[in-house]
Design a protein around this motif. Structure first.
Motif, PDB file in Angstrom:
ATOM      1  N   ALA A 239       0.814  -1.222   0.000  1.00  0.00           N
ATOM      2  CA  ALA A 239       0.000   0.000   0.000  1.00  0.00           C
ATOM      3  C   ALA A 239       0.844   1.266   0.000  1.00  0.00           C
ATOM      4  CB  ALA A 239      -0.946  -0.005   1.200  1.00  0.00           C
ATOM      5  N   GLN A 240       2.195   1.124   0.061  1.00  0.00           N
ATOM      6  CA  GLN A 240       3.051   2.299  -0.076  1.00  0.00           C
ATOM      7  C   GLN A 240       2.974   2.888  -1.485  1.00  0.00           C
ATOM      8  OE1 GLN A 240       6.952   1.943   2.606  1.00  0.00           O
ATOM      9  NE2 GLN A 240       6.652   0.124   1.355  1.00  0.00           N
ATOM     10  N   ILE A 241       2.561   2.048  -2.422  1.00  0.00           N
ATOM     11  CA  ILE A 241       2.388   2.546  -3.793  1.00  0.00           C
ATOM     12  C   ILE A 241       1.366   3.680  -3.773  1.00  0.00           C
ATOM     13  CG2 ILE A 241       1.617   1.930  -6.113  1.00  0.00           C
ATOM     14  CD1 ILE A 241       2.461  -0.944  -5.496  1.00  0.00           C
ATOM     15  N   PRO A 242       1.656   4.797  -4.417  1.00  0.00           N
ATOM     16  CA  PRO A 242       0.676   5.902  -4.433  1.00  0.00           C
ATOM     17  C   PRO A 242      -0.670   5.433  -4.959  1.00  0.00           C
ATOM     18  CG  PRO A 242       2.779   6.620  -5.321  1.00  0.00           C
ATOM     19  CD  PRO A 242       2.885   5.137  -5.131  1.00  0.00           C
ATOM     20  N   LYS A 243      -1.706   5.937  -4.372  1.00  0.00           N
ATOM     21  CA  LYS A 243      -3.052   5.561  -4.797  1.00  0.00           C
ATOM     22  C   LYS A 243      -3.266   5.941  -6.260  1.00  0.00           C
ATOM     23  CE  LYS A 243      -5.194   5.854  -0.242  1.00  0.00           C
ATOM     24  NZ  LYS A 243      -6.231   6.511   0.578  1.00  0.00           N
TER      25      LYS A 243
ATOM     26  N   ILE B 190      -3.292  10.058  -9.530  1.00  0.00           N
ATOM     27  CA  ILE B 190      -2.234   9.459  -8.706  1.00  0.00           C
ATOM     28  C   ILE B 190      -1.932  10.399  -7.550  1.00  0.00           C
ATOM     29  CG2 ILE B 190       0.126   8.597  -8.667  1.00  0.00           C
ATOM     30  CD1 ILE B 190      -0.091   8.053 -11.622  1.00  0.00           C
ATOM     31  N   ASP B 191      -1.956   9.810  -6.328  1.00  0.00           N
ATOM     32  CA  ASP B 191      -1.560  10.607  -5.164  1.00  0.00           C
ATOM     33  C   ASP B 191      -0.063  10.915  -5.223  1.00  0.00           C
ATOM     34  OD1 ASP B 191      -4.071  10.575  -4.192  1.00  0.00           O
ATOM     35  OD2 ASP B 191      -3.637   9.428  -2.367  1.00  0.00           O
ATOM     36  N   LEU B 192       0.308  12.093  -4.819  1.00  0.00           N
ATOM     37  CA  LEU B 192       1.718  12.446  -4.695  1.00  0.00           C
ATOM     38  C   LEU B 192       2.176  12.102  -3.278  1.00  0.00           C
ATOM     39  CD1 LEU B 192       1.793  15.895  -6.526  1.00  0.00           C
ATOM     40  CD2 LEU B 192       2.477  13.659  -7.421  1.00  0.00           C
ATOM     41  N   PRO B 193       3.089  11.124  -3.120  1.00  0.00           N
ATOM     42  CA  PRO B 193       3.503  10.679  -1.783  1.00  0.00           C
ATOM     43  C   PRO B 193       4.467  11.653  -1.112  1.00  0.00           C
ATOM     44  CG  PRO B 193       4.710   9.473  -3.448  1.00  0.00           C
ATOM     45  CD  PRO B 193       3.748  10.352  -4.194  1.00  0.00           C
TER      46      PRO B 193
ATOM     47  N   PHE C 184       3.686  13.475   1.854  1.00  0.00           N
ATOM     48  CA  PHE C 184       3.595  13.377   3.308  1.00  0.00           C
ATOM     49  C   PHE C 184       3.294  11.950   3.768  1.00  0.00           C
ATOM     50  CE2 PHE C 184       2.090  17.661   2.087  1.00  0.00           C
ATOM     51  CZ  PHE C 184       3.128  18.407   2.624  1.00  0.00           C
ATOM     52  N   ASP C 185       2.235  11.383   3.231  1.00  0.00           N
ATOM     53  CA  ASP C 185       1.793  10.055   3.661  1.00  0.00           C
ATOM     54  C   ASP C 185       2.294   9.012   2.680  1.00  0.00           C
ATOM     55  OD1 ASP C 185       0.601   7.845   4.658  1.00  0.00           O
ATOM     56  OD2 ASP C 185      -1.471   8.524   4.392  1.00  0.00           O
ATOM     57  N   ARG C 186       3.276   8.228   3.103  1.00  0.00           N
ATOM     58  CA  ARG C 186       3.778   7.123   2.295  1.00  0.00           C
ATOM     59  C   ARG C 186       3.433   5.784   2.975  1.00  0.00           C
ATOM     60  NH1 ARG C 186       7.613  10.797   2.920  1.00  0.00           N
ATOM     61  NH2 ARG C 186       8.801   9.492   4.384  1.00  0.00           N
ATOM     62  N   ASN C 187       2.379   5.827   3.776  1.00  0.00           N
ATOM     63  CA  ASN C 187       1.908   4.658   4.537  1.00  0.00           C
ATOM     64  C   ASN C 187       2.963   4.162   5.528  1.00  0.00           C
ATOM     65  OD1 ASN C 187      -0.493   3.125   4.850  1.00  0.00           O
ATOM     66  ND2 ASN C 187       0.533   1.327   4.007  1.00  0.00           N
ATOM     67  N   GLN C 188       3.912   5.050   5.862  1.00  0.00           N
ATOM     68  CA  GLN C 188       4.989   4.648   6.755  1.00  0.00           C
ATOM     69  C   GLN C 188       4.486   4.342   8.161  1.00  0.00           C
ATOM     70  OE1 GLN C 188       4.524   7.580   5.341  1.00  0.00           O
ATOM     71  NE2 GLN C 188       5.409   9.309   6.467  1.00  0.00           N
TER      72      GLN C 188
END
Length: 477
Positions: A322-326, A349-352, A354-358
């Motif tokens: 899920a780290q892949i951008p939406k 496509i979300d630009l990662p 801030f939130d990279r699912n970290q």
């Protein structure tokens, strides 16, 4: 004001019919492709609670016992006509204990979560309508837009989420089975304790009856001058001590009966007679190596933790994927107010930044580590418990042997003092002290047998196996 009225009239004449039409179309599509669950109330009232708490009919238990399949519990020919045995109590507890119903509800919840994990996200359909309202509207037409969108990332994590839910469902099944094993063994232990208390009570009452007869005899002998008041007082003191022991044992017996009924899911006042004889007939205890060999495959709680760990592995895999951008892809078909019709393709496509699912990845990793450490800790504790219980049982068995030898010696001593008392060669106080010591040792022996039964059942729980040899024989008098 006049202009506003014209706009409202135009809106009602043109926009509402289209809106109603599209709304009806969308509702038709939704109802065509989906099924709807219906609501059924489940009242939490006295009648519902009483029905849930009602114990099962005893005549139905043999059928349910035959249908019960448990990875650890052994099958038993359930028949209460000859009284309740420890193994029958174990089966009855698994069938009727209210706490286990709550545990089994977790299985239904886990299956529902597995169902939810397997459901793919719905595609999104959009529709827009552009109605010329004012300005240079001559020659224009109503514009519309129709789109279909779908979230691609949800497909990428779908397999991992389903695997995680499947492992979790198996883990919950094993956790429930482990709880059933513990409750079943608890019911067996209550039967052993109650049987030993019954035996203690029978021994004490038998001694009390003999002492009462002896006191009556001494009273008559005292009135005729054959014995002294010292002999009568010694007999009465011993009788009073035995009577106090009876009251104490009777109280423990009532408490154990209530505990047994609670484990069996029966009302407090219901009396289920125990079997005439049964036994954990013990011989040599198994070794630590024998009991710990393969324990990881027998202990259902360890197997449940393994499945929980595998579930968390899949959750971590899903979090990493899920780290892949939406990514949201869509197709569109539209017509503007000049009657230009277009068909297009869109990607969002979300630009990662801030939130990279970290955060979710870190939580999943920490949870996995916690489950790993919990598994190793539980395994270490299981092995340590087995070693401790084996040591305790060996010590108790030695104490039992020693007390049995002391009882044999004390019986001979009581007989010697009794003959000496009749011949006038011993005082009554010495005789009754010896007799009091004998009854105390007899009750102590039964207490040691109860302690051995406690340790044996605990060892069976810890080792996830029955001890077919080496358990104390308990006979119900």
């Amino acid at each position: 004001m006049q202009h506003g009225k014209k706009c409202l009239d135009f809106y009602l004449r043109n926009l509402y019919p289209w809106a109603d039409y599209m709304l009806g179309l969308l509702l038709s599509l939704i109802l065509t492709f989906t099924g709807c669950a219906t609501y059924h109330p489940m009242p939490l009232d006295k009648a519902a609670v009483d029905k849930a708490l009602a114990p099962p009919a005893l005549e139905s238990i043999p059928i349910k016992a035959q249908e019960l399949h448990h990875p650890l519990l052994r099958s038993v020919n359930f028949d209460l006509r000859d009284g309740l045995s420890p193994d029958e109590a174990a089966i009855l507890a698994v069938i009727a204990n209210p706490q286990l119903r709550v545990a089994r509800d977790r299985k239904g919840l886990a299956q529902a979560q597995l169902l939810q994990a397997g459901i793919l996200p719905n595609p999104q359909i959009t529709y827009s309508l552009d109605v010329p309202m004012a300005g240079a509207t001559q020659g224009t037409v109503k514009g519309y837009g129709l789109g279909l969108n779908y979230d691609i990332v949800a497909l990428l994590t779908h397999a991992a989420r389903v695997d995680a839910a499947a492992h979790r469902a198996v883990s919950v099944d094993l956790e429930v089975a482990w709880q059933e094993w513990q409750v079943a063994q608890g019911a067996r232990l209550h039967v052993f304790r109650l049987a030993i208390l019954n035996r203690q009570l029978a021994v004490a009452r038998e001694e009390e009856k003999a002492l009462q007869e002896n006191v009556s005899t001494l009273k008559r002998a005292l009135s005729q001058g054959y014995v002294t008041i010292i002999s009568l007082s010694a007999a009465q003191a011993t009788l009073q001590k035995v009577h106090t022991q009876i009251l104490t044992i009777a109280q423990k017996q009532k408490e154990e009966r209530l505990a047994l009924n609670e484990a069996l899911g029966l009302p407090p006042g219901q009396q289920v007679p125990l079997a005439a004889s049964f036994g954990l007939s013990f011989g040599p205890l198994p070794t630590l190596k024998e009991l710990t060999r393969g324990i990881e495959e027998r202990r259902l709680d360890l197997l449940a933790l393994k499945m929980g760990y595998q579930s968390q592995e899949e959750r971590l895999r899903a979090a990493i994927i899920a780290q892949i951008p939406k990514i949201n892809i869509g197709f569109s078909h539209a017509s503007d107010t000049t009657h230009v019709i277009t068909t297009g393709f869109a990607v969002a496509i979300d630009l990662p930044v801030f939130d990279r699912n970290q955060g979710n990845v870190a939580i999943a990793r920490a949870t996995r580590q916690q489950l790993f450490d919990e598994y190793t800790s539980r395994l270490f504790t299981a092995r340590a418990d087995i070693a401790r219980l084996l040591t305790d049982m060996s010590s108790i068995q030695q104490q039992i042997k020693s007390v049995e030898e002391s009882i044999a010696t004390q019986k001979n001593l009581v007989q010697v003092y009794h003959r000496a008392l009749l011949e006038g060669n011993a005082d009554a106080l010495t005789y009754y002290n010896a007799r009091d010591q004998l009854i105390s040792q007899t009750l102590d022996l039964l207490t040691l047998q109860r302690n051995l039964a406690d340790q044996a059942v605990a060892l069976e729980i810890a080792g996830a196996t029955y001890l077919d040899k080496g358990e104390p024989k308990v006979v119900q008098k």
